[in-house]
Design an enzyme around this catalytic site. Structure first.
Site, short mmCIF file in Angstrom:
data_model
loop_
_atom_site.label_atom_id
_atom_site.label_comp_id
_atom_site.label_asym_id
_atom_site.label_seq_id
_atom_site.Cartn_x
_atom_site.Cartn_y
_atom_site.Cartn_z
N ILE A 96 0.85 -1.18 0.00
CA ILE A 96 0.00 0.00 0.00
C ILE A 96 0.89 1.24 0.00
CG2 ILE A 96 -0.27 -0.17 2.53
CD1 ILE A 96 -3.02 1.21 2.18
N CYS A 97 0.46 2.25 -0.73
CA CYS A 97 1.19 3.51 -0.84
C CYS A 97 2.60 3.22 -1.38
CB CYS A 97 1.21 4.20 0.52
SG CYS A 97 1.70 5.94 0.48
N ASP A 98 3.65 3.70 -0.73
CA ASP A 98 4.99 3.46 -1.26
C ASP A 98 5.42 2.01 -1.13
OD1 ASP A 98 6.03 5.54 -2.67
OD2 ASP A 98 7.56 6.09 -1.18
N SER B 36 3.53 -0.29 -2.41
CA SER B 36 3.20 -0.74 -3.76
C SER B 36 4.23 -0.23 -4.76
CB SER B 36 1.80 -0.26 -4.16
OG SER B 36 1.74 1.14 -4.28
#
Length: 203
Positions: free
Chosen positions: A102-104, A106
């Site tokens: 999730i977020c960074d 990903s």
């Protein structure tokens, strides 16, 4: 026997991005899941919000048997130190475990080539391309959605902790889809608009 889900957190991790998924696994899972944290070392890890966590495992003590590896976003995924987690991600993929970012988290998956042949999302396609450079060739499968699940790979942007949690719950079959959808609607829409779940539907 409990099934273990690993939350991979680095210093300055985004505490809210793992909050829904960890609490739902522990509660909706009815004791069938154990949530454990992993970091580079067992030294305390500090969140963006000021929480301090002492990781359950470092990279040398991660158990061999686990159900999922979830990379929680934050401010440290673009550091050289973050590269130390690549063997753990590769191990999870080789074992066909659920792998989520999730977020960074990903974006890191894109940087190491994990997203080249699966549907996925992230914070921004242009940012992903700029940072990952030639390691990322999956633009045709990028989806402008809060969260995407393709097989055992789950990605989400930083504004979608609910959607991320939902996809993880579905991938692990923590509960039936109707129950998970009720939970999601309740927290996404609020108690005045969503159908009020029964006590069995909520953590």
């Amino acid at each position: 026997m409990q099934k273990t889900v690993l939350l991979l957190i680095l210093d300055l991790y985004a505490d809210w991005e793992g909050a829904y998924v960890s609490s739902l696994l522990m509660n909706m899972g009815r004791g069938r899941y154990a949530v454990k944290t992993v970091s580079l070392t067992k030294e305390p890890v500090h969140s963006i919000g000021g929480f301090t966590v002492i990781p359950d495992y470092d990279l040398t003590t991660v158990p061999k048997d686990y159900e999922a590896l979830l990379l929680i976003g934050g401010m440290s995924w673009r550091t050289k130190e973050a590269k130390q987690v690549i063997p753990l991600v590769e191990d999870a993929l080789a074992k066909k475990k659920v792998v989520g970012g999730i977020c960074d988290g990903s974006t890191f998956l894109g940087k190491i080539g994990v997203l080249n042949h699966v549907m996925h999302t992230s914070n921004d396609i242009n940012d992903l391309k700029q940072w990952a450079k030639e390691a990322y060739t999956g633009e045709k499968d990028y989806k402008m959605q809060p969260a995407v699940r393709d097989g055992n790979i789950i990605t989400a942007n930083g504004t979608a902790p609910l959607e991320f949690a939902k996809e993880v719950l579905l991938a692990l079959e923590v509960a039936d889809k109707k129950q998970i959808d009720k939970w999601y609607d309740f927290y996404k829409l609020g108690c005045y608009e969503a159908e009020l779940p029964s006590i069995e539907d909520l953590p």
